[in-house]
Scaffold this motif. Structure first.
Motif, PDB file in Angstrom:
ATOM      1  N   MET A   6       0.707  -1.215  -0.084  1.00  0.00           N
ATOM      2  CA  MET A   6       0.020   0.207  -0.141  1.00  0.00           C
ATOM      3  C   MET A   6       0.946   1.192  -0.079  1.00  0.00           C
ATOM      4  SD  MET A   6      -3.323  -0.611  -0.064  1.00  0.00           S
ATOM      5  CE  MET A   6      -4.171   0.822   0.724  1.00  0.00           C
ATOM      6  N   LEU A   7       2.105   1.089   0.808  1.00  0.00           N
ATOM      7  CA  LEU A   7       2.900   2.362   0.915  1.00  0.00           C
ATOM      8  C   LEU A   7       3.649   2.555  -0.480  1.00  0.00           C
ATOM      9  CD1 LEU A   7       3.938   4.690   3.014  1.00  0.00           C
ATOM     10  CD2 LEU A   7       5.966   2.820   3.443  1.00  0.00           C
ATOM     11  N   ARG A   8       4.002   1.540  -0.940  1.00  0.00           N
ATOM     12  CA  ARG A   8       4.509   1.719  -2.154  1.00  0.00           C
ATOM     13  C   ARG A   8       3.752   2.059  -3.268  1.00  0.00           C
ATOM     14  NH1 ARG A   8       6.572  -3.862  -3.445  1.00  0.00           N
ATOM     15  NH2 ARG A   8       4.654  -3.818  -4.921  1.00  0.00           N
ATOM     16  N   LEU A   9       2.449   1.679  -3.470  1.00  0.00           N
ATOM     17  CA  LEU A   9       1.607   2.022  -4.413  1.00  0.00           C
ATOM     18  C   LEU A   9       1.163   3.753  -4.123  1.00  0.00           C
ATOM     19  CD1 LEU A   9      -0.381   1.450  -6.717  1.00  0.00           C
ATOM     20  CD2 LEU A   9      -2.059   0.888  -5.106  1.00  0.00           C
ATOM     21  N   ALA A  10       1.133   3.992  -2.850  1.00  0.00           N
ATOM     22  CA  ALA A  10       0.808   5.387  -2.579  1.00  0.00           C
ATOM     23  C   ALA A  10       2.035   6.318  -2.875  1.00  0.00           C
ATOM     24  CB  ALA A  10       0.515   5.499  -0.925  1.00  0.00           C
ATOM     25  N   THR A  11       3.151   5.588  -2.757  1.00  0.00           N
ATOM     26  CA  THR A  11       4.355   6.818  -3.038  1.00  0.00           C
ATOM     27  C   THR A  11       4.300   6.832  -4.544  1.00  0.00           C
ATOM     28  OG1 THR A  11       5.582   5.681  -1.243  1.00  0.00           O
ATOM     29  CG2 THR A  11       6.991   6.744  -2.926  1.00  0.00           C
ATOM     30  N   ALA A  12       4.082   5.683  -5.260  1.00  0.00           N
ATOM     31  CA  ALA A  12       4.023   5.750  -6.895  1.00  0.00           C
ATOM     32  C   ALA A  12       3.076   6.800  -7.291  1.00  0.00           C
ATOM     33  CB  ALA A  12       4.139   4.597  -7.442  1.00  0.00           C
ATOM     34  N   VAL A  29       7.971   2.659 -14.045  1.00  0.00           N
ATOM     35  CA  VAL A  29       7.685   3.997 -13.826  1.00  0.00           C
ATOM     36  C   VAL A  29       8.428   4.546 -14.726  1.00  0.00           C
ATOM     37  CG1 VAL A  29       7.916   5.704 -12.144  1.00  0.00           C
ATOM     38  CG2 VAL A  29       7.178   3.642 -11.376  1.00  0.00           C
ATOM     39  N   ASN A  30       8.237   5.466 -15.456  1.00  0.00           N
ATOM     40  CA  ASN A  30       8.736   6.428 -16.279  1.00  0.00           C
ATOM     41  C   ASN A  30       9.192   7.852 -15.661  1.00  0.00           C
ATOM     42  OD1 ASN A  30       8.705   4.615 -18.487  1.00  0.00           O
ATOM     43  ND2 ASN A  30       6.643   5.281 -18.961  1.00  0.00           N
ATOM     44  N   VAL A  31      10.282   7.958 -15.049  1.00  0.00           N
ATOM     45  CA  VAL A  31      10.905   8.979 -14.430  1.00  0.00           C
ATOM     46  C   VAL A  31      11.087   9.936 -15.629  1.00  0.00           C
ATOM     47  CG1 VAL A  31      12.738  10.055 -12.785  1.00  0.00           C
ATOM     48  CG2 VAL A  31      11.958   7.689 -12.573  1.00  0.00           C
ATOM     49  N   ALA A 117       9.040  -1.915  -8.554  1.00  0.00           N
ATOM     50  CA  ALA A 117       8.633  -3.470  -8.497  1.00  0.00           C
ATOM     51  C   ALA A 117       9.088  -4.262  -7.024  1.00  0.00           C
ATOM     52  CB  ALA A 117       9.413  -4.419  -9.405  1.00  0.00           C
ATOM     53  N   GLY A 118      10.177  -3.718  -6.618  1.00  0.00           N
ATOM     54  CA  GLY A 118      10.514  -3.948  -5.109  1.00  0.00           C
ATOM     55  C   GLY A 118      10.227  -3.311  -4.081  1.00  0.00           C
ATOM     56  N   PRO A 119      10.466  -3.846  -2.800  1.00  0.00           N
ATOM     57  CA  PRO A 119       9.711  -2.879  -1.820  1.00  0.00           C
ATOM     58  C   PRO A 119      10.405  -1.462  -1.741  1.00  0.00           C
ATOM     59  CG  PRO A 119      11.519  -4.540  -1.062  1.00  0.00           C
ATOM     60  CD  PRO A 119      11.205  -4.605  -2.589  1.00  0.00           C
ATOM     61  N   GLY A 120       9.622  -0.833  -1.182  1.00  0.00           N
ATOM     62  CA  GLY A 120      10.089   0.568  -0.970  1.00  0.00           C
ATOM     63  C   GLY A 120       9.911   1.667  -2.322  1.00  0.00           C
ATOM     64  N   PRO A 121      10.585   2.732  -2.182  1.00  0.00           N
ATOM     65  CA  PRO A 121      10.351   3.705  -3.194  1.00  0.00           C
ATOM     66  C   PRO A 121      10.771   3.186  -4.579  1.00  0.00           C
ATOM     67  CG  PRO A 121      11.411   4.435  -1.179  1.00  0.00           C
ATOM     68  CD  PRO A 121      11.459   2.865  -1.105  1.00  0.00           C
ATOM     69  N   ILE A 122      10.530   4.157  -5.690  1.00  0.00           N
ATOM     70  CA  ILE A 122      10.825   3.788  -6.605  1.00  0.00           C
ATOM     71  C   ILE A 122      12.442   3.845  -7.113  1.00  0.00           C
ATOM     72  CG2 ILE A 122      10.896   4.988  -9.421  1.00  0.00           C
ATOM     73  CD1 ILE A 122       7.984   5.891  -8.487  1.00  0.00           C
ATOM     74  N   THR A 123      13.189   3.042  -7.781  1.00  0.00           N
ATOM     75  CA  THR A 123      14.459   2.720  -7.911  1.00  0.00           C
ATOM     76  C   THR A 123      14.891   2.771  -9.414  1.00  0.00           C
ATOM     77  OG1 THR A 123      14.452   0.573  -7.697  1.00  0.00           O
ATOM     78  CG2 THR A 123      15.021   1.874  -5.598  1.00  0.00           C
ATOM     79  N   ARG A 147      17.365   6.240  -6.162  1.00  0.00           N
ATOM     80  CA  ARG A 147      16.117   6.157  -5.341  1.00  0.00           C
ATOM     81  C   ARG A 147      15.328   7.524  -5.803  1.00  0.00           C
ATOM     82  NH1 ARG A 147      15.423   4.683   0.608  1.00  0.00           N
ATOM     83  NH2 ARG A 147      15.726   2.737  -0.290  1.00  0.00           N
ATOM     84  N   LEU A 148      14.144   7.495  -6.305  1.00  0.00           N
ATOM     85  CA  LEU A 148      13.391   8.692  -6.475  1.00  0.00           C
ATOM     86  C   LEU A 148      13.008   9.158  -4.979  1.00  0.00           C
ATOM     87  CD1 LEU A 148      12.294  10.625  -8.375  1.00  0.00           C
ATOM     88  CD2 LEU A 148      10.323   9.288  -8.713  1.00  0.00           C
TER      89      LEU A 148
END
Lengths: 165, 716
Positions: A6-12, A29-31, A117-123, A147-148
């Protein structure tokens, strides 16, 4: 586990929303080019300025590192201490004989594979060629992870290993 | 009273010099910027071998030819003993070694004989006989003082051979150091080896031999040379100069040696020798104690070994002249390896060699580490010390005594060629720089060893990748890493407190065979069920050794400055029953230890036998050094290495007690007949034992932390 997702999705979602970037499917994710360009410019400037106290000691250079940075046993605290230490030592090199650190030029800097795809924020993956041409030419490669951050900046996060090679 | 006087002269002069050394050491010069270093290459050579001009079995011409054409050395210093010799060593050989150059080499080699070397005397062959032999000496046949041989005969041969072979080949002497055993030294000044042209001379070398070799008891002042060994920078030493001979000598002690009547006089004279070299040949000379553990601990009333304080005294007197030791001695094929221990050398330090290397180096935390722990520029060298092959002829490949120069041991030294060719001065500069390493049995033939500060802007693995890539590139080019922020052997890296480092190593374990004539399995490795041809050694591992640098010790701090290591108390060196005194604190660096071991599990192997490895040292707070050793033997090989990989004493029975079995059987049917054999069982010994047990040692890289202890200025 559910909370983490949930947290990862929210962050994205938040990041995509705030930065108006287009988020692809399947966690890719297209940064934005600007985010990538800003990082590449700042990092290249930092690396190019390794022998310049004003650069190596600048807040912008220290800001290249994520607070959670961990790279083969080196934390952000270690890196900041090293940067400020070099910035202090370099002006006295004529009297102390301070050798400095090896300098390189970066080329073919690529930020790619940004995903959540991994745990945590976008990398993202960072790769580059390194060249030292002090006397003989040595070329090698750099691979690392970015990390973004919530503020929209890409920062170095390291290899997440706690031991030195 | 006299003893006190001489000791005071030695210590006072050492103290003054040490003070000068300390003052000169700060602020210390950092490693040169990469762009300031001319491109260079490691070249192999040997500076300590004997011809028929002293007690060797080969003519100079044949020995030099062997070193270059048979064993492939790039440079060579002909260094016979000082003193005198009756043999005409420059005439035709008239015995078993055959004429030179030989028309053909017999396919099976020349036959073994007991008589080796030409036996024609100077007296019988010079045009005017004994009249042509200068200086003192009533013996019939009259011996020629080595100063005359060097000046009038030997130098001319080296100059011709150097140019014929297009190699830097020049004259040195293994001088009989007053108060001690032997020292390898040379003075290049005046000599004109290839690529120089014109006519040179070895006059200054000849004068040195007259003035400072304890076996040169000539009092003639070099006949028409009228030499005076007093010199302007030695007011204290000059007071000891004898009125007749004009050298440090006394009635009944013309060599100026240590004696009961003149304790420590010899050592004082040796320190004066170093100062003399520093005044007259500061760039062209060196003074390197040879097989310095062989004769045992120092004796103030005899000529014997070297304690650590003597090495410190020499280095203090002239750090650019006395900058190292031959702690990997020659005579590696002898029954008592290195000729350490056994008959004749019953007091050898710690009983003998350890993996062919003396105790002063082989012991981690011992004498060498103590010297490096002061920040001294004190380097490690090897030599072959060739005299003969024992039971075998000079063109045979077996040996029960010595290996020829380049056959087994080599010193690899960085010579910066720049736009110029390889030269003797370049080699001398390279020896002085400490940018060198020494090997036995061609265990490795390339080494790039570098320590770099970590660039905090780069990921750690990018730092290690950069250092490894640079090291590998340079090893492939037989060169060194030239990157700012890095230092290699003999250099120092100056870093801020808290810096982190990458220690990088690339080397080559050469494919194929070395010069060993034996292809049967290495008997030492067979003990651990490893089958490896004796002539195809494989590097097993590399140890990184390091210690803290805590600064020069003052000569007035006697307890920290002077002491004995490996001193035998009872028994005979080499006898397992012998007992030894605990090493004195002055000989120790308690901070030295093995920091890291690399082997096939953690190095990267690449084609051509190259191995690359690195590791990171975090947060360096104080000045320190790193050095390397490597071997073909894993840890815990019975009677060879301990569990930590340290070399063990090379024999565990009295070497010359041939009634006792050896410790390592040589089981192959191909094991040669000359090995120690008891009850039909052959034991690894002589040359086989040497080929079985191979090592290399690098010189150190210093890392000086700003605000911590200074490392002595590196002398270019």
């Amino acid at each position: 586990m559910k909370r983490t997702r949930m947290l990862r999705l929210a962050t994205a979602v938040l990041t995509c929303g705030l930065l108006l970037t287009a988020c692809g499917k399947s966690g890719v994710v297209n940064v934005s080019d600007k985010q990538i360009g800003d990082f590449k410019a700042a990092y290249t400037a930092g690396v190019d300025g390794t022998a310049k106290p004003a650069v190596i000691g600048a807040a912008e250079t220290q800001d290249l590192y994520d607070p959670a940075f961990l790279d083969s046993g080196f934390t952000k605290t270690d890196i900041v201490a090293a940067l400020t230490g070099e910035a202090t030592a370099l002006p006295n090199a004529a009297t102390t004989g301070h050798s400095g650190v090896p300098q390189v030029t970066l080329s073919d800097v690529v930020v790619s594979n940004c995903n959540n795809a991994g745990p945590g924020p976008i990398t993202c993956s960072l790769s580059a060629s390194l060249t030292n041409s002090d006397a003989d030419t040595t070329v090698t490669y750099l691979n690392s992870t970015l990390r973004l951050s919530p503020d929209g900046k890409l920062r170095l996060v390291g290899d997440n290993l706690s031991t030195t090679p | 009273m006299k003893a006190l006087d001489f000791r005071n002269v030695a210590y006072a002069s050492a103290a003054i010099c040490a003070l000068g050394g300390i003052l000169n050491s700060g602020p210390a010069a950092a490693a040169s910027k990469a762009k300031e270093k001319a491109a260079g290459a490691y070249v192999t050579g040997d500076f300590h071998n004997h011809s028929t001009c002293s007690d060797g079995s080969l003519s100079m011409k044949k020995l030099i030819d062997k070193s270059v054409n048979t064993w492939g050395l790039d440079w060579f210093v002909q260094a016979d003993h000082g003193g005198s010799s009756a043999r005409n060593c420059t005439g035709l050989t008239a015995n078993s070694t055959g004429p030179y150059p030989p028309a053909t080499y017999p396919s099976a080699g020349q036959p073994a004989t007991t008589g080796k070397g030409p036996n024609l005397t100077w007296q019988a062959t010079l045009p005017n006989g004994v009249v042509d032999i200068k200086g003192d000496g009533p013996i019939n046949p009259k011996a020629m003082w080595r100063w005359q041989e060097i000046k009038e005969f030997q130098y001319q041969v080296t100059e011709v051979e150097s140019r014929r072979l297009s190699k830097p080949i020049w004259m040195g002497v293994e001088t009989n150091a007053p108060g001690h055993e032997h020292v390898s030294m040379a003075i290049l000044d005046g000599q004109r080896p290839w690529p120089a042209t014109g006519t040179g001379n070895a006059n200054l070398l000849a004068q040195f031999e007259y003035c400072f070799d304890r076996s040169d008891t000539d009092t003639s002042r070099g006949a028409e040379n009228s030499w005076d060994c007093a010199f302007s920078s030695s007011p204290t030493g000059n007071k000891l100069v004898d009125a007749t001979s004009r050298k440090i000598a006394k009635a009944g002690n013309l060599g100026g040696n240590n004696s009961a009547a003149d304790p420590n006089l010899g050592h004082t004279k040796s320190v004066e020798a170093v100062k003399w070299l520093n005044q007259f040949a500061p760039n062209g000379s060196y003074y390197v104690p040879a097989h310095l553990e062989r004769a045992g601990y120092y004796d103030p009333v005899a000529a014997r070994g070297f304690n650590i304080e003597h090495l410190r005294n020499f280095n203090n007197a002239a750090p650019q002249i006395a900058f190292g030791f031959e702690s990997m001695p020659g005579h590696q094929a002898s029954l008592n390896r290195g000729e350490y221990g056994g008959t004749g050398f019953t007091r050898s330090i710690a009983g003998g060699t350890f993996g062919g290397t003396g105790y002063y180096t082989a012991k981690i935390g011992g004498v060498w580490d103590a010297l490096l722990g002061e920040g001294r520029n004190w380097w490690f060298f090897a030599s072959s010390d060739y005299h003969n092959r024992g039971l075998f002829g000079p063109d045979q490949l077996e040996s029960t005594q010595d290996f020829q120069p380049g056959e087994y041991q080599r010193t690899h030294v960085m010579v910066r060629k720049g736009s110029n060719s390889l030269s003797a001065q370049g080699v001398t500069d390279g020896l002085r720089s400490g940018n060198s390493f020494a090997t036995s049995g061609q265990l490795i033939d390339r080494l790039s060893f570098v320590v770099c500060a970590i660039n905090p802007l780069l990921p750690v693995k990018a730092n290690t990748a950069l250092v490894e890539a640079a090291a590998l590139n340079s090893a492939k080019n037989n060169a060194e890493v030239r990157i700012d922020g890095c230092a290699t052997m003999g250099e120092k890296l100056v870093v801020r407190p808290g810096s982190s480092l990458v220690v990088g190593i690339a080397l080559r374990d050469p494919d194929g065979s070395n010069f060993s004539p034996y292809s049967f399995p290495n008997p030492s490795l067979e003990l651990i069920n490893v089958k490896q041809p004796l002539n195809q050694p494989i590097l097993d591992h590399v140890d990184v050794i390091g210690g803290d640098v805590t600064g020069f010790v003052s000569p007035t701090n006697t307890g920290a400055y002077a002491g004995e290591a490996g001193k035998i108390l009872t028994g005979t060196a080499g006898d397992p029953a012998a007992t030894y005194k605990p090493d004195d604190p002055a000989t120790l660096n308690p901070t030295a230890r093995k920091l890291k071991t690399f082997n096939s599990t953690n190095w990267s192997a690449s084609s051509g036998g190259f191995r690359t490895m690195s590791y990171v040292v975090k947060n360096v707070a104080a000045t320190r050094y790193f050095r390397l050793r490597g071997t073909n033997l894993p840890p815990s090989v019975p009677n060879e290495t301990d569990a930590d990989g340290n070399p063990l004493l090379d024999y565990l029975v009295i070497p010359f007690d041939t009634t006792k079995p050896g410790t390592v059987p040589c089981a192959s049917a191909a094991c040669p007949a000359h090995l120690r054999t008891i009850n039909g069982i052959k034991y690894s010994s002589f040359d086989v034992a040497a080929w079985a047990d191979l090592w290399f040692y690098s010189n150190p890289v210093f890392v000086q932390v700003t605000g911590s202890t200074s490392v002595a200025s590196i002398i270019k």
